[in-house]
Design a protein around this motif. Structure first.
Motif, PDB file in Angstrom:
ATOM      1  N   THR A  43       0.864  -1.179   0.000  1.00 50.41           N
ATOM      2  CA  THR A  43       0.000   0.000   0.000  1.00 50.41           C
ATOM      3  C   THR A  43       0.897   1.223   0.000  1.00 50.41           C
ATOM      4  O   THR A  43       1.724   1.387   0.903  1.00 50.41           O
ATOM      5  N   VAL A  44       0.744   2.065  -0.998  1.00 52.41           N
ATOM      6  CA  VAL A  44       1.592   3.252  -1.150  1.00 52.41           C
ATOM      7  C   VAL A  44       0.871   4.477  -0.595  1.00 52.41           C
ATOM      8  O   VAL A  44      -0.260   4.778  -1.003  1.00 52.41           O
ATOM      9  N   ARG A  45       1.493   5.178   0.342  1.00 53.98           N
ATOM     10  CA  ARG A  45       0.961   6.441   0.856  1.00 53.98           C
ATOM     11  C   ARG A  45       1.426   7.543  -0.109  1.00 53.98           C
ATOM     12  O   ARG A  45       2.533   8.049  -0.032  1.00 53.98           O
ATOM     13  N   VAL A  46       0.562   7.895  -1.022  1.00 53.29           N
ATOM     14  CA  VAL A  46       0.929   8.765  -2.142  1.00 53.29           C
ATOM     15  C   VAL A  46       1.363  10.151  -1.676  1.00 53.29           C
ATOM     16  O   VAL A  46       2.301  10.745  -2.217  1.00 53.29           O
ATOM     17  N   ALA A  47       0.704  10.693  -0.646  1.00 52.55           N
ATOM     18  CA  ALA A  47       1.026  12.043  -0.183  1.00 52.55           C
ATOM     19  C   ALA A  47       2.449  12.147   0.361  1.00 52.55           C
ATOM     20  O   ALA A  47       3.005  13.251   0.448  1.00 52.55           O
ATOM     21  N   ALA A  48       3.052  11.000   0.709  1.00 53.70           N
ATOM     22  CA  ALA A  48       4.427  11.007   1.210  1.00 53.70           C
ATOM     23  C   ALA A  48       5.449  11.096   0.083  1.00 53.70           C
ATOM     24  O   ALA A  48       6.642  11.274   0.329  1.00 53.70           O
ATOM     25  N   LEU A  49       4.975  10.961  -1.163  1.00 60.71           N
ATOM     26  CA  LEU A  49       5.857  11.032  -2.322  1.00 60.71           C
ATOM     27  C   LEU A  49       5.792  12.411  -2.965  1.00 60.71           C
ATOM     28  O   LEU A  49       4.824  13.148  -2.805  1.00 60.71           O
ATOM     29  N   ASP A  50       6.821  12.739  -3.721  1.00 59.80           N
ATOM     30  CA  ASP A  50       6.843  14.012  -4.458  1.00 59.80           C
ATOM     31  C   ASP A  50       6.355  13.748  -5.883  1.00 59.80           C
ATOM     32  O   ASP A  50       7.145  13.512  -6.790  1.00 59.80           O
ATOM     33  N   ILE A  51       5.038  13.755  -6.039  1.00 58.99           N
ATOM     34  CA  ILE A  51       4.434  13.564  -7.356  1.00 58.99           C
ATOM     35  C   ILE A  51       4.197  14.953  -7.946  1.00 58.99           C
ATOM     36  O   ILE A  51       3.340  15.698  -7.488  1.00 58.99           O
ATOM     37  N   LYS A  52       4.984  15.316  -8.930  1.00 56.12           N
ATOM     38  CA  LYS A  52       4.923  16.663  -9.499  1.00 56.12           C
ATOM     39  C   LYS A  52       3.605  16.901 -10.245  1.00 56.12           C
ATOM     40  O   LYS A  52       2.987  15.970 -10.760  1.00 56.12           O
ATOM     41  N   LEU A  53       3.217  18.148 -10.318  1.00 60.06           N
ATOM     42  CA  LEU A  53       2.096  18.527 -11.170  1.00 60.06           C
ATOM     43  C   LEU A  53       2.454  18.298 -12.626  1.00 60.06           C
ATOM     44  O   LEU A  53       3.608  18.487 -13.025  1.00 60.06           O
ATOM     45  N   GLY A  54       1.479  17.876 -13.421  1.00 60.84           N
ATOM     46  CA  GLY A  54       1.745  17.707 -14.845  1.00 60.84           C
ATOM     47  C   GLY A  54       0.932  16.589 -15.445  1.00 60.84           C
ATOM     48  O   GLY A  54       0.156  15.914 -14.749  1.00 60.84           O
ATOM     49  N   VAL A  55       1.106  16.385 -16.738  1.00 62.31           N
ATOM     50  CA  VAL A  55       0.367  15.348 -17.462  1.00 62.31           C
ATOM     51  C   VAL A  55       1.289  14.491 -18.318  1.00 62.31           C
ATOM     52  O   VAL A  55       0.859  13.857 -19.276  1.00 62.31           O
ATOM     53  N   THR A  56       2.571  14.435 -17.951  1.00 59.80           N
ATOM     54  CA  THR A  56       3.497  13.560 -18.653  1.00 59.80           C
ATOM     55  C   THR A  56       3.943  12.461 -17.681  1.00 59.80           C
ATOM     56  O   THR A  56       3.661  12.518 -16.483  1.00 59.80           O
ATOM     57  N   SER A  57       4.673  11.487 -18.201  1.00 58.41           N
ATOM     58  CA  SER A  57       5.130  10.386 -17.352  1.00 58.41           C
ATOM     59  C   SER A  57       6.414  10.701 -16.604  1.00 58.41           C
ATOM     60  O   SER A  57       6.862   9.908 -15.778  1.00 58.41           O
ATOM     61  N   ASP A  58       7.018  11.849 -16.880  1.00 54.63           N
ATOM     62  CA  ASP A  58       8.217  12.272 -16.148  1.00 54.63           C
ATOM     63  C   ASP A  58       8.290  13.791 -16.185  1.00 54.63           C
ATOM     64  O   ASP A  58       8.495  14.379 -17.243  1.00 54.63           O
ATOM     65  N   GLU A  59       8.086  14.408 -15.024  1.00 50.78           N
ATOM     66  CA  GLU A  59       8.110  15.862 -14.938  1.00 50.78           C
ATOM     67  C   GLU A  59       9.439  16.396 -14.421  1.00 50.78           C
ATOM     68  O   GLU A  59       9.523  17.502 -13.905  1.00 50.78           O
ATOM     69  N   GLY A  60      10.497  15.601 -14.600  1.00 53.83           N
ATOM     70  CA  GLY A  60      11.833  16.109 -14.321  1.00 53.83           C
ATOM     71  C   GLY A  60      12.376  15.788 -12.946  1.00 53.83           C
ATOM     72  O   GLY A  60      11.870  14.923 -12.228  1.00 53.83           O
ATOM     73  N   GLU A  61      13.425  16.502 -12.576  1.00 54.42           N
ATOM     74  CA  GLU A  61      14.193  16.231 -11.362  1.00 54.42           C
ATOM     75  C   GLU A  61      13.299  16.187 -10.125  1.00 54.42           C
ATOM     76  O   GLU A  61      12.488  17.069  -9.879  1.00 54.42           O
ATOM     77  N   GLY A  62      13.478  15.120  -9.353  1.00 53.82           N
ATOM     78  CA  GLY A  62      12.755  14.973  -8.105  1.00 53.82           C
ATOM     79  C   GLY A  62      11.378  14.358  -8.232  1.00 53.82           C
ATOM     80  O   GLY A  62      10.744  14.041  -7.221  1.00 53.82           O
ATOM     81  N   ASP A  63      10.895  14.173  -9.440  1.00 61.30           N
ATOM     82  CA  ASP A  63       9.560  13.618  -9.646  1.00 61.30           C
ATOM     83  C   ASP A  63       9.552  12.129  -9.303  1.00 61.30           C
ATOM     84  O   ASP A  63      10.302  11.349  -9.898  1.00 61.30           O
ATOM     85  N   GLU A  64       8.695  11.730  -8.382  1.00 64.82           N
ATOM     86  CA  GLU A  64       8.631  10.329  -7.979  1.00 64.82           C
ATOM     87  C   GLU A  64       7.520   9.557  -8.693  1.00 64.82           C
ATOM     88  O   GLU A  64       7.288   8.375  -8.397  1.00 64.82           O
ATOM     89  N   TRP A  65       6.845  10.208  -9.648  1.00 69.65           N
ATOM     90  CA  TRP A  65       5.829   9.500 -10.409  1.00 69.65           C
ATOM     91  C   TRP A  65       6.397   8.387 -11.286  1.00 69.65           C
ATOM     92  O   TRP A  65       5.801   7.300 -11.351  1.00 69.65           O
ATOM     93  N   PRO A  66       7.538   8.600 -11.997  1.00 70.83           N
ATOM     94  CA  PRO A  66       8.018   7.509 -12.859  1.00 70.83           C
ATOM     95  C   PRO A  66       8.189   6.178 -12.129  1.00 70.83           C
ATOM     96  O   PRO A  66       7.808   5.128 -12.655  1.00 70.83           O
TER      97      PRO A  66
END
Length: 202
Positions: A43-66
């Motif tokens: 179970t991933v606590r999403v708010a604890a991650l740095d998910i950048k604003l955007g609509v691509t699969s990689d929003e650059g440095e520090g983005d934890e979405w990829p």
């Protein structure tokens, strides 16, 4: 192959050690999925991650979405969990949906998005109205970006309007929540198994 599920807890609580009603609902579904031989790996606590604003699969440095995106797509079933705020799904959940928008342009040679053949269900909690509207928001958005939604795909609990009792505060899980969780898990596992053995043709 054995089926695997991943849960996303979209609570607004950043600290993963802080108790969350969404975690409590996900735990109900985890038990139901275990009865169907589906393993909830994390179970991933999403708010604890740095998910950048955007609509691509990689929003650059520090983005934890990829990294989270890769983890999501390595599973057969996604449990999308979150609270109701102001009658609708919370901002953390919406940010994930916006990031999945990139799936629309990430198709294979048959036009299939990365999420094709994968199943999504919802775990929703709140002490206000909005469970049906929240699941409608989630399922429309998830289906738009390739997820398959089974019959009876939402397990939810809402307390008394303007009340102070949260799902995590209950002494026991209501019978209807447990019954619904079993139906959600059974339908999702059945559908995921079918799609695993017979993928969409594209």
């Amino acid at each position: 192959m054995p089926l695997k599920a991943l849960a996303l807890n979209c609570t607004l609580k950043v600290d993963a050690s802080e108790e969350s009603s969404t975690d409590a609902m996900i735990a109900v579904l985890e038990k139901a999925f275990d009865e169907k031989q589906v393993t909830l790996s994390e179970t991933v606590r999403v708010a604890a991650l740095d998910i950048k604003l955007g609509v691509t699969s990689d929003e650059g440095e520090g983005d934890e979405w990829p990294a989270l995106r890769e983890k999501i797509l390595a599973h057969d079933i996604l449990i999308f969990g979150g609270p109701i705020w102001m009658g609708q799904i919370g901002s953390v959940a919406k940010r994930l949906l916006e990031r999945m928008d990139a799936f629309l342009s990430e198709t294979d040679d048959q036009g299939r998005m990365p999420s094709y053949g994968k199943v999504a269900v919802a775990a929703i909690v709140g002490n206000e109205d909005g469970a049906h509207f929240s699941s409608a928001q989630l399922f429309q958005a998830l289906n738009d970006v390739g997820w398959t939604i089974p019959a009876v795909a939402a397990c939810y609990w809402v307390g008394e309007a303007m009340g102070s009792t949260d799902f995590k505060d209950l002494d026991e899980t209501p019978e209807m929540v447990t019954k619904t969780a079993r139906m959600v898990a059974g339908n999702a596992a059945h559908l995921a198994g079918l799609l695993q053995s017979n993928p969409y043709p594209g």
